[in-house]
Design a protein around this motif. Structure first.
Motif, mmCIF file in Angstrom:
data_model
loop_
_atom_site.group_PDB
_atom_site.id
_atom_site.type_symbol
_atom_site.label_atom_id
_atom_site.label_comp_id
_atom_site.label_asym_id
_atom_site.label_seq_id
_atom_site.Cartn_x
_atom_site.Cartn_y
_atom_site.Cartn_z
ATOM 1 N N GLU A 362 -0.253 -0.622 2.194
ATOM 2 C CA GLU A 362 -0.090 -1.523 1.044
ATOM 3 C C GLU A 362 -1.419 -1.837 0.378
ATOM 4 N N TRP A 365 -2.726 -0.466 -2.942
ATOM 5 C CA TRP A 365 -2.275 -1.049 -4.212
ATOM 6 C C TRP A 365 -2.848 -2.448 -4.431
ATOM 7 N N THR A 366 -2.992 -3.222 -3.366
ATOM 8 C CA THR A 366 -3.431 -4.611 -3.518
ATOM 9 C C THR A 366 -4.932 -4.792 -3.365
ATOM 10 N N GLU A 368 -6.223 -5.587 -0.621
ATOM 11 C CA GLU A 368 -6.385 -6.646 0.376
ATOM 12 C C GLU A 368 -6.600 -6.044 1.768
ATOM 13 N N TRP A 536 5.927 1.584 -6.104
ATOM 14 C CA TRP A 536 4.614 1.487 -6.738
ATOM 15 C C TRP A 536 4.298 2.750 -7.543
#
Length: 541
Positions: A362, A365-366, A368, A536
């Motif tokens: 993930e 995309w973020t 983080e 996404w």
């Protein structure tokens, strides 16, 4: 210019005699990466006997969910190019995305244009991407007129020439191709020998950037009325796509692109070579040309750029290692991956030699993640639709290789997020160069690296939560155990590789306990990764 609907720009008034002579025009579709006045399909055509068709279509904007800046760049550049053609006297039939009758695909829009204009023939330059070319090759059966598909002579090496070069070669080594291209073009050649006595100065282009060294800022271009209209469209229609839309500062005309090129050759070419592999946290451009978007959509002539670079060397304005590195990226790598793509398709799209199946995390995309290098590369990607080649290869790509991420998901991500990414250049770089998914047809070894490479070439590691000097356990840089996990699980396949096989002697000397520590550390990290949410990259996911 109307906001919604079809834009047909008529040329200056024709004589009655010419009107009587021209009954069926030639329809010339021009795609969003073909924005070149010398395009093959325009050569030899007369303005009075031609209608140029340009199309913004939903299918192309969404077959993967492209970065908002990428969509805006292409649509704005298309509209500006259409305006230039109109001013030059061409008839331009321009279909905007929000035309209520827009068919949503290239084939559908060409079909509608054939109905409108009843052309004698459709004349088009071949597509850059496999799926678009397959659609083009069906047009002759769909339309009641001749369809002529011309080679894209903006490239220096044709598909047929590449096939001949590649025939009977087990490994399609780029360096061999590059030397042949140097001889073919005469660039950086002193008679039969390479300038300076060496073909490749890559070994001189690996310096870590001193934080005190001045880096000129690249030119940035304020959106005009046409671009602002496009930005509004993109925000309205693609607001849920990845990436920041503003600030939007890409060149969208050939004039702006030439200004960007002027700035590179004047201010940054000299230092491009030594620092082209360097990475600095928060510094996104460094000495890179930032011209790939303009080259790939047709606003700049790549050969002319190479000739300008050589001129700078011959006149003593730039060192040979910088100039050779720049030219190698264009007549070497760019031409090579395009030939490789067409030679290996369609199989390349499904290649997965290393049987990698893990989902993309993930944080791609973020952004983080506590891994400072990856977080910074994703930040630049999200903000700019750009990251330079070493960030793509040795940080983002290296992580995907080591972690065993599914090649289809990685390729989709790279195609989505970068403004210069078209499949012909993106897929060979990702599937073959980064992921070794082709089994070594392109690369002679997997480009796998531990945290040592990243700390050598960047300032990322100093303030990272993870310690690059710690090899295993809590707080160790994840690249360190992931590297050995990758090597161990692919030992059967890679141990005989002459470029990396000796690494296994190091692994064997570690002993069982240390090996187990590496593998356990890697597996704990991989098990803790959060897979990316679906949708996404592709709406059907």
């Amino acid at each position: 210019m109307q906001t919604v609907g079809r834009w047909i720009a008529a040329p200056s008034a024709r004589s009655e005699e010419n009107e009587n002579q021209v009954t069926s025009p030639t329809l010339i579709p021009i795609l969003g990466d073909q924005l070149t006045r010398t395009l093959a399909s325009l050569k030899g055509m007369t303005k009075d006997a031609s209608v140029i068709l340009m199309m913004e279509v939903w299918e192309e904007a969404t077959y993967v969910r492209h970065h908002k800046q990428k969509i805006a760049l292409i649509f704005s550049a298309m509209r500006h190019f259409a305006a230039e053609l109109r001013e030059a006297g061409w008839t331009v039939d321009y279909v905007k995305l929000d035309d209520p009758d827009n068919a949503g695909s290239f084939t559908g829009e060409v079909a509608r244009a054939v109905e409108r204009h009843a052309p004698e023939r459709v004349r088009v330059t071949e597509a850059g991407e496999w799926r678009v070319q397959q659609a083009m090759e069906e047009w002759a059966d769909k339309f009641a007129c001749e369809v002529e598909i011309l080679p894209d002579d903006r490239f220096l090496y044709s598909h047929a020439e590449f096939r001949e070069w590649a025939e009977d070669r087990k490994h399609l080594t780029m360096e061999h191709f590059y030397r042949m291209m140097r001889r073919k073009t005469g660039l950086l050649m002193d008679g039969e020998k390479p300038a300076g006595g060496e073909w490749n100065y890559d070994s001189e282009n690996r310096e870590k950037l001193d934080g005190d060294l001045f880096v000129p800022k690249r030119p940035r271009f304020e959106p005009d009325a046409i671009t602002e209209e496009v930005l509004t469209l993109v925000e309205d229609r693609f607001g849920d796509h990845f990436g920041d839309l503003r600030p939007f500062e890409w060149p969208v005309t050939s004039t702006e692109a030439e200004k960007a090129a002027d700035a590179f050759f004047t201010e940054r070419l000299e230092c491009f070579g030594p620092y082209q592999d360097a990475m600095v946290h928060g510094s996104d451009d460094l000495y890179h040309s930032m011209l790939s978007t303009s080259i790939n959509i047709g606003l700049l002539d790549p050969l002319k750029l190479c000739e300008r670079a050589e001129e700078a060397y011959r006149e003593g304005r730039a060192p040979l290692n910088s100039v050779e590195g720049f030219i190698r990226q264009i007549i070497g790598w760019r031409e090579y991956v395009r030939g490789f793509y067409w030679h290996e398709m369609p199989g390349l799209a499904e290649a997965n030699e290393l049987e990698a199946t893990r989902d993309l995390p993930e944080f791609f995309w973020t952004g983080e993640t506590d891994m400072r290098c990856l977080a910074d590369c994703v930040r630049s990607t999200r903000s700019n639709a750009h990251a330079h080649h070493i960030q793509r290869l040795m940080v983002l790509g290296n992580f995907c290789l080591l972690a065993g991420i599914d090649p289809r998901q990685v390729a989709d991500w790279f195609l989505v997020v970068y403004a210069d990414a078209f499949e012909w250049v993106e897929l060979p770089n990702v599937a073959a160069m980064i992921l070794y998914a082709d089994g070594g047809r392109l690369a002679t070894k997997p480009y796998a690296a531990s945290g040592n490479y990243i700390t050598k070439m960047s300032d990322y590691c100093g303030e990272c939560r993870y310690s690059v000097s710690k090899k295993t356990g809590e707080g160790a840089c994840p690249f360190n155990p992931l590297y050995w996990h990758f090597m161990d699980r692919h030992r059967e396949r890679l141990s005989s590789n002459h470029r990396i096989g000796r690494i296994y002697a190091t692994w064997d000397r570690m002993g069982a306990d240390k090996q187990r520590d590496y593998l356990d550390s890697a597996e704990r990290f991989l098990d803790a990764l959060t897979p990316a949410s679906k949708g996404w990259a592709r709406a059907e996911d």
